[in-house]
Write an enzyme that holds these catalytic residues in place. Structure first.
Site, PDB file in Angstrom:
ATOM      1  N   GLY A  62       0.834  -1.186   0.000  1.00 33.55           N
ATOM      2  CA  GLY A  62       0.000   0.000   0.000  1.00 33.55           C
ATOM      3  C   GLY A  62       0.872   1.240   0.000  1.00 33.55           C
ATOM      4  N   HIS A  63       1.898   1.197  -0.860  1.00 33.82           N
ATOM      5  CA  HIS A  63       2.826   2.316  -0.969  1.00 33.82           C
ATOM      6  C   HIS A  63       3.548   2.255  -2.302  1.00 33.82           C
ATOM      7  CE1 HIS A  63       6.094  -0.516  -0.227  1.00 33.82           C
ATOM      8  NE2 HIS A  63       5.494  -0.901   0.889  1.00 33.82           N
ATOM      9  N   ALA A  64       4.336   3.290  -2.562  1.00 35.42           N
ATOM     10  CA  ALA A  64       5.201   3.341  -3.735  1.00 35.42           C
ATOM     11  C   ALA A  64       6.597   3.720  -3.262  1.00 35.42           C
ATOM     12  CB  ALA A  64       4.691   4.366  -4.746  1.00 35.42           C
TER      13      ALA A  64
END
Length: 145
Positions: free
Chosen positions: A60-62
């Protein structure tokens, strides 16, 4: 972050599944990978995710400047991808296939099958400041590229 214009850079700027070599043997199969060959970057960090409770997600991130290669060593899971507003979905269940995820790609790993092990190989060492954890911030940064 600059994006190169040559063919190789453009090719590796997209999320894609990569099949790894599989050596079949009656005693058991063997799969391997080599940096800058099967995966398009030098290996700086390797970590694995395991014992994930049912229904939980990871990620749930980049990453601002980190590319990844994600492999299901056991079991399987899904990887939800967003590149800007473009969405894609991958079901990883084969131990000789992985997913190349270039930098500036939002990703979430979920739907873990019981006893799954997710191996992640990256081209940077861990630094907390390379993560983008807010999706709206990610979109804002992505749109400036």
């Amino acid at each position: 972050m600059s994006v190169g214009k040559d063919k190789k850079t453009m090719y590796y700027n997209e999320v894609k599944e990569i099949e790894l070599p599989k050596i079949k043997d009656l005693r058991g199969n063997l799969t391997f990978l080599e940096q800058n060959n099967h995966i398009p970057f030098p290996i700086k960090r390797v970590y694995w995710i395991y014992d994930v409770p049912g229904g939980e997600n990871r990620g749930g991130h980049a990453f601002k400047n980190t590319s990844e290669f994600i492999i299901p060593l056991s079991g399987g899971f899904t990887v939800d991808i967003k590149r800007g507003e473009k969405k894609s979905f991958f079901q990883l269940t084969q131990t000789n296939k992985g997913l190349y995820v270039p930098a500036m790609t939002w990703r979430k790993i979920g739907s873990f099958i019981s006893n799954s092990v997710c191996l992640v190989i990256t081209d940077t060492e861990f630094k907390d400041n390379i993560y983008i954890r807010d999706f709206m911030e990610y979109i804002k940064i992505y749109n400036t590229l």
